[in-house]
Design a protein around this motif. Sequence first.
Motif: not given
Lengths: 325, 389
Positions: A164-171, B371-376
């Motif tokens: 994923d290209n966004d930051p992910v908090m993985f709990l 969010y990158w995903e929303i923009d792409n």
Amino acid sequence: MPVITYREALRAAMSEEIERDPNVVLMGEEVAQFNGAYKISEGMLAKYGPKRIVDTPISEAGFIGMGVGAAMLGLRPVMELMFFSFYSVAFDQIFNNAANIRYMSGGLINCPIVIRGPANGGTNVGATHSHTPESIAAYHPGIKVVVPSNAYDAKGLMKSAIRDNDPVMFLENTILYGEACEVPDGEYLVPLGKASVMRAGTDISIIGHGRSIQLALKAADLLKEKHNINAEVVDLRSIRPLDVDTILNSVKKTSRCLYVEESKPFCSVGAMVACLISDQAFDYLDAPVKRLTSIDAPAIYSPPLEKLQLPSVERIYQAALDTLK
Amino acid sequence: MFADLSLNNGTLAPHYYFNLKAFPVTKKPSSSKKPEVTNLGYDARQAPINIKLGQDEKIALYRDMVRIRRFEERCLRSYQQGKIGGFLHLYIGQESIAVGCTSVMGKDDHIITAYRDHGHALAVGMGMNEMMAENYGKVTGCSKGKGGSMHYFDPSRNFWGGHGIVGGQIPLGTGLAYALKYKGLKGACMAFMGDGSVNQGAVHESYNLAALWSLPVIFIIENNGYSMGTSQERSSAGPSLAQRAEGYGMNWAIIEDGHDVLAVRDQVGQALKLAHDKSLPSVLEIRTYRYRGHSVADPDTTYRDKAEIEAYKSTKDPLSVFQLSLLAEQTLTTELIQKIDESARAEAETSAQFAEASPYPSLEDIKKDVYWEIDNPADRKSVGALFFD
């Protein structure tokens, strides 16, 4: 199909992604030479070497922030917090920097970082080590939040999170680390934001996330056995993005909802879900949405009392019956 | 001299850099005082990195400093007219540092700084139009009006912000350096901070990581004497800010002549070489001074008096000092000085007109760039709701 533990599933996911993408690096306290405080990364240093598996000092603000900076320049760091509770030490780096950098730069900068670690109580480690921050994390636009309840999801969600290209908090959950289920060999992904109907039913929707789902499934068995109640159990898997459709479809079918989670009640994920149901499925409800959470106090140490503070099969069973009255 | 240091063993370097008696903690900022021991025999103009500078390059350094000042003076007018919201942290008085430091950057060198970021942005080549428009909150701004004055970014020019929380950018800068080393690039990150940052834990954690892992990062403390309205002696223990690097076995230096763009180039150039050649971090404390309040809305009389500001301006103004030096060597003429000045003023004025004429972001823009995903959307892999009402 092979049966592997949640711990092994996480290790497989990270290993596959490290082999797939040279920019993936695992960092954290004790992840390398020590083989992981909870042995998630056991054997990975020997296999992938110190460039990919990196021991950090106990310095969460420093190394999490460093991971954010490295992600800005194109790495895909997977940062292990020995306990997710230690996110509080790195709060500024996560919620000011990782969450906001894309926005404040007008979309010029991405932050493909995964911050992972166990976020649960129930192991008698006291209030400082038992945070369940999913609603706090999900509160922040820019952040994604994932809470797998079983080994299959843990692997598929981890692989998606790393890509994923966004930051992910993985709990994760220390109590689940040793729990096993069938997990196929090799490549598969579980997309973020897709809930899983773990058990189909018609009388009540028990919705939740994380380990509470395992408890809810047992409670559903009891409801069936003792009262012939068919409970549907829905595992959100991902808090943000959130599978609103699956929530609403389930509630429209059953007309009753119990949300189960280990968090404290105030501003919890369940509070948000109850609000969504009230907004979008009010006319379908035969009873108010009920929530079952931990008892609203810091996590108590005393082992027998901590059991009572957390959701349990018995408490879920009782809450479901209350909702069905 | 930098390269002569015994590395990472705590050895002190020659006295020009390290003689602490030269930099006593005084009630007035030391930057407005002549050091007791001066840099005898040192002439930044004669440093190898500066000797090779051509006339045009020297003029470019001067022009960049003038452009920063004129841009910020124009910003101040707009701020006073109510065109710019929030805070406005002006860099006036410190121009020699951003210009000097960025002038030695190579293609794989990167910078990151705090909220007093106009100087660094212009110095790496960002345009006044996009910067002024950002200040005005316009969609044509460098961050589309989403960041404001404190949050400029231009990754295409290796400039990573523009950060609002004191010291919060330093772990990020350390991470940029980590990524450079990981990728095997011969580059470094200059992580700028003010003297107020040095007491933040994140800064110390970054020092430790940088030294522990030999990261190519240069921590640059722009010491203007005051963390907001609190002087160094009232906020920071110890004989100097840079010396704290010793605790981490890091190279460190104090650049007393922070007003001298050539001295800055020389010292930073040496630290950069150390980072490039040996992947070693450094802490540089550059003594400087800001003429305006912490933010221009802040009162500026509770912690210093006007005489102190005037004393610095009259002896160490970075523009005046360099101008005189270039005049003396006939690189600059009075005609050229005037031309540069007029051109910078016109450029700044144009940027204000550009900003004024630009549209604001739309309501729909609020949810873009989250969010990158929303923009792409074509490449989106996740499903479900990412935004909520």
